[in-house]
Design a protein around this motif. Structure first.
Motif, PDB file in Angstrom:
ATOM      1  N   ILE A 260      36.318  48.486  32.083  1.00 20.39           N
ATOM      2  CA  ILE A 260      35.724  49.782  31.792  1.00 20.39           C
ATOM      3  C   ILE A 260      35.890  50.164  30.327  1.00 20.39           C
ATOM      4  N   GLU A 261      35.033  51.082  29.901  1.00 18.89           N
ATOM      5  CA  GLU A 261      35.173  51.707  28.596  1.00 18.89           C
ATOM      6  C   GLU A 261      35.791  53.091  28.778  1.00 18.89           C
ATOM      7  N   LYS A 262      35.193  53.878  29.692  1.00 23.29           N
ATOM      8  CA  LYS A 262      35.691  55.214  29.991  1.00 23.29           C
ATOM      9  C   LYS A 262      35.389  55.542  31.436  1.00 23.29           C
ATOM     10  N   VAL A 263      36.380  56.093  32.140  1.00 20.61           N
ATOM     11  CA  VAL A 263      36.208  56.460  33.544  1.00 20.61           C
ATOM     12  C   VAL A 263      36.334  57.966  33.684  1.00 20.61           C
ATOM     13  N   ALA A 264      35.393  58.577  34.355  1.00 23.73           N
ATOM     14  CA  ALA A 264      35.444  59.992  34.723  1.00 23.73           C
ATOM     15  C   ALA A 264      34.718  60.135  36.046  1.00 23.73           C
ATOM     16  N   PHE A 265      35.045  61.174  36.791  1.00 19.99           N
ATOM     17  CA  PHE A 265      34.366  61.371  38.070  1.00 19.99           C
ATOM     18  C   PHE A 265      32.885  61.671  37.876  1.00 19.99           C
ATOM     19  N   GLU A 266      32.531  62.122  36.701  1.00 18.59           N
ATOM     20  CA  GLU A 266      31.123  62.380  36.411  1.00 18.59           C
ATOM     21  C   GLU A 266      30.361  61.090  36.129  1.00 18.59           C
ATOM     22  N   GLY A 267      31.086  60.029  35.804  1.00 14.80           N
ATOM     23  CA  GLY A 267      30.440  58.757  35.520  1.00 14.80           C
ATOM     24  C   GLY A 267      31.357  57.843  34.734  1.00 14.80           C
ATOM     25  N   THR A 268      31.068  56.546  34.793  1.00 16.69           N
ATOM     26  CA  THR A 268      31.898  55.538  34.137  1.00 16.69           C
ATOM     27  C   THR A 268      31.029  54.676  33.244  1.00 16.69           C
ATOM     28  N   THR A 269      31.567  54.314  32.098  1.00 15.05           N
ATOM     29  CA  THR A 269      30.895  53.359  31.224  1.00 15.05           C
ATOM     30  C   THR A 269      31.709  52.080  31.188  1.00 15.05           C
ATOM     31  N   TYR A 270      31.022  50.949  30.979  1.00 16.86           N
ATOM     32  CA  TYR A 270      31.647  49.640  31.145  1.00 16.86           C
ATOM     33  C   TYR A 270      31.902  48.948  29.814  1.00 16.86           C
ATOM     34  N   ALA A 271      32.908  48.102  29.823  1.00 14.58           N
ATOM     35  CA  ALA A 271      33.233  47.305  28.645  1.00 14.58           C
ATOM     36  C   ALA A 271      32.131  46.277  28.398  1.00 14.58           C
ATOM     37  N   PRO A 272      32.029  45.794  27.178  1.00 14.08           N
ATOM     38  CA  PRO A 272      31.059  44.724  26.913  1.00 14.08           C
ATOM     39  C   PRO A 272      31.529  43.420  27.542  1.00 14.08           C
ATOM     40  N   PRO A 273      30.628  42.440  27.668  1.00 10.38           N
ATOM     41  CA  PRO A 273      31.061  41.118  28.138  1.00 10.38           C
ATOM     42  C   PRO A 273      32.020  40.498  27.125  1.00 10.38           C
ATOM     43  N   PRO A 274      32.936  39.642  27.585  1.00  7.61           N
ATOM     44  CA  PRO A 274      33.132  39.185  28.964  1.00  7.61           C
ATOM     45  C   PRO A 274      34.021  40.102  29.803  1.00  7.61           C
ATOM     46  N   GLN A 275      34.686  41.090  29.159  1.00 14.76           N
ATOM     47  CA  GLN A 275      35.624  41.938  29.895  1.00 14.76           C
ATOM     48  C   GLN A 275      34.939  42.668  31.054  1.00 14.76           C
ATOM     49  N   ARG A 276      33.656  42.942  30.922  1.00 11.91           N
ATOM     50  CA  ARG A 276      32.919  43.641  31.989  1.00 11.91           C
ATOM     51  C   ARG A 276      33.008  42.909  33.324  1.00 11.91           C
ATOM     52  N   PHE A 277      33.204  41.604  33.261  1.00 12.69           N
ATOM     53  CA  PHE A 277      33.208  40.787  34.481  1.00 12.69           C
ATOM     54  C   PHE A 277      34.608  40.334  34.890  1.00 12.69           C
ATOM     55  N   GLU A 278      35.634  40.902  34.286  1.00 12.51           N
ATOM     56  CA  GLU A 278      37.011  40.494  34.584  1.00 12.51           C
ATOM     57  C   GLU A 278      37.826  41.705  35.024  1.00 12.51           C
ATOM     58  N   ALA A 279      37.436  42.279  36.157  1.00 14.24           N
ATOM     59  CA  ALA A 279      38.118  43.466  36.679  1.00 14.24           C
ATOM     60  C   ALA A 279      39.533  43.120  37.135  1.00 14.24           C
ATOM     61  N   GLY A 280      40.467  44.044  36.882  1.00 14.07           N
ATOM     62  CA  GLY A 280      41.833  43.869  37.345  1.00 14.07           C
ATOM     63  C   GLY A 280      42.668  43.002  36.430  1.00 14.07           C
ATOM     64  N   THR A 281      43.914  42.797  36.819  1.00 13.72           N
ATOM     65  CA  THR A 281      44.794  41.911  36.049  1.00 13.72           C
ATOM     66  C   THR A 281      44.252  40.492  36.130  1.00 13.72           C
ATOM     67  N   PRO A 282      44.016  39.871  35.008  1.00 15.10           N
ATOM     68  CA  PRO A 282      43.376  38.553  35.036  1.00 15.10           C
ATOM     69  C   PRO A 282      44.357  37.442  35.398  1.00 15.10           C
ATOM     70  N   MET A 283      43.813  36.231  35.502  1.00 19.40           N
ATOM     71  CA  MET A 283      44.615  35.035  35.787  1.00 19.40           C
ATOM     72  C   MET A 283      45.267  34.570  34.484  1.00 19.40           C
ATOM     73  N   ILE A 284      46.349  35.261  34.135  1.00 19.60           N
ATOM     74  CA  ILE A 284      46.972  35.084  32.819  1.00 19.60           C
ATOM     75  C   ILE A 284      47.571  33.688  32.679  1.00 19.60           C
ATOM     76  N   THR A 285      48.470  33.359  33.570  1.00 23.77           N
ATOM     77  CA  THR A 285      49.180  32.085  33.442  1.00 23.77           C
ATOM     78  C   THR A 285      48.233  30.911  33.682  1.00 23.77           C
ATOM     79  N   GLU A 286      47.250  31.109  34.548  1.00 23.12           N
ATOM     80  CA  GLU A 286      46.287  30.044  34.818  1.00 23.12           C
ATOM     81  C   GLU A 286      45.452  29.740  33.579  1.00 23.12           C
ATOM     82  N   ALA A 287      45.064  30.782  32.840  1.00 22.22           N
ATOM     83  CA  ALA A 287      44.276  30.568  31.620  1.00 22.22           C
ATOM     84  C   ALA A 287      45.076  29.780  30.584  1.00 22.22           C
ATOM     85  N   ILE A 288      46.347  30.121  30.448  1.00 25.11           N
ATOM     86  CA  ILE A 288      47.198  29.427  29.481  1.00 25.11           C
ATOM     87  C   ILE A 288      47.383  27.961  29.885  1.00 25.11           C
ATOM     88  N   ALA A 289      47.532  27.708  31.188  1.00 27.88           N
ATOM     89  CA  ALA A 289      47.644  26.325  31.661  1.00 27.88           C
ATOM     90  C   ALA A 289      46.320  25.582  31.504  1.00 27.88           C
TER      91      ALA A 289
END
Length: 409
Positions: A260-289
């Protein structure tokens, strides 16, 4: 990895892979790399460090270790982009595997760009992961699926593909390398054909990424997917590459933190790619491996891996052809994968007996049931080679096949 070890001495490479020994310390002849590759110690060590003394979450913490882990995570994205010849790390989306990558494209780009009466082209040899998501999209949108046939020796028939394409074709999605037959697609020619009618093309690169030099600019495809665990990396991570301009047009796949970029109950705006498609805590250790796995493969040279594994496949096909009881499937030139049937022996029985000989193969339909129907068999036995295999593994397989023939003879 010992920098002096090369593919001219694959037996030395075996020492980098602790999984290639049985619990008794005997050699384990692993011939199932197409399903999942064994992991070199360098990858295991990278994962262990990331889970242990280096561990912290990413993108959120202001403390030092979090900042360092964030640098490592994003370095993995840049390394992946470099490895496949992407224009920018912003074209790299980390996902759980190639299956999620294909589903992501179907659920985002597909749902906004494909409608009733449009056509999606697949081929007879596709993995279920490159069939079912498009069937689900078809059911939701009213689009129709066309199936490209194969040549007599088991390659995607590009002449037939050209004949299938029309102005209604919106997407072509094909395996770069077949997981059953080892046949290699001319990805650039397929892309040129798709683009000639204004369609986009997606390539399933699960079997190509571990053994071929990839260059997204040269391929000129629109979407490319592969899994980390087939590339000598960990499970739980994969890669979707897509042209940056396409990612920018695609809506989010999942909602939550980090995308996300900004969250409000009136509406939410989204981050640019690629973060837009990586919701939540990512696969941190897997990426490093995965970064460590890419470094390992790249140091050896993907083209050399292809040459090495293809030579082993050719040797195995030559030996199996001497046995009248064996039927071989697929082209003579195979990317390190050999599927076959032993007369009078179900592949599962063969696999069980081989396991007693410390030989591991795959037996079944390999998530490619339409291809099995095309071949006229319920299942095949499949031996697939990795960078650590050598002729001793072929010898062990042949001994196991001979024992099986005696048992069932």
């Amino acid at each position: 990895m010992n920098e002096t070890v090369t593919l001219s001495a694959p037996s030395a490479l075996k020492a980098d892979f602790p999984g290639l020994l049985t619990p008794d310390g005997e050699p384990w002849h692993y011939l199932d790399t197409a399903a999942s590759a064994q992991k070199p110690q360098a990858v295991i060590d990278a994962m262990s460090r990331a889970l242990g003394k280096d561990y912290a979450t990413v993108h959120r913490g202001v403390y030092g270790r979090s900042a360092q882990m964030t640098l490592g995570y994003e370095a993995a994205r840049r390394r992946t982009a470099e490895f496949i010849g992407a224009k920018s790390e912003n074209e790299i989306v980390f996902v759980r595997g190639a299956t999620e990558a294909i589903n992501l494209v179907a659920a985002t780009w597909g749902m906004t760009r494909i409608g009733e009466g449009d056509r999606i082209v697949l081929s007879t040899l596709e993995h279920h992961s490159n069939i079912v998501p498009w069937q689900m999209l078809s059911e939701r949108t009213g689009a129709e699926i066309d199936v490209c046939p194969l040549t007599e020796d088991g390659r995607i028939d590009l002449g037939a593909l050209e004949a299938l394409l029309t102005s209604r074709t919106k997407l072509v999605s094909l395996a770069h390398v077949s997981n059953v037959l080892g046949s290699v697609l001319d990805g650039r020619k397929a892309a040129d054909l798709a683009h000639s009618v204004g369609a986009k093309i997606m390539l399933d690169g699960c079997q190509a990424a571990p053994r071929m030099t990839l260059d997204m600019a040269a391929l000129d495809c629109d979407f490319y997917a592969f899994s980390g665990h087939k590339l000598y990396g960990p499970t739980g991570i994969g890669v979707l590459w897509a042209r940056e301009e396409l990612l920018e047009q695609m809506p989010p796949y999942q909602g939550g933190g980090a995308m996300i970029e900004k969250v409000a109950f009136e509406g939410t705006t989204y981050a640019p790619p690629p973060q837009r498609f990586e919701a939540g805590t990512p696969m941190i250790t897997e990426a490093i491996a995965l970064h460590a796995a890419i470094d390992y493969v790249d140091a050896l040279g993907p083209d050399k891996l292809f040459e090495h594994e293809s030579a082993l496949a050719a040797t195995l096909r030559e030996e199996l052809r001497k046995l009248n009881a064996v039927t071989l499937f697929g082209p003579e030139e195979s990317a390190g994968i050999v599927s076959f049937a032993l007369e009078g022996v179900h592949p599962h029985d063969l696999g069980t007996i081989l396991d007693e000989e410390n030989v591991a193969i795959r037996a079944g339909h390999h998530c490619a049931q339409p291809l099995m129907n095309h071949l006229g068999v319920p299942a095949t036995a499949r031996a697939s080679f990795g960078l650590y295999n050598d002729e001793s593994d072929i010898d062990a397989l042949l001994r196991g096949i001979e024992r099986t023939r005696r048992i069932f003879g």
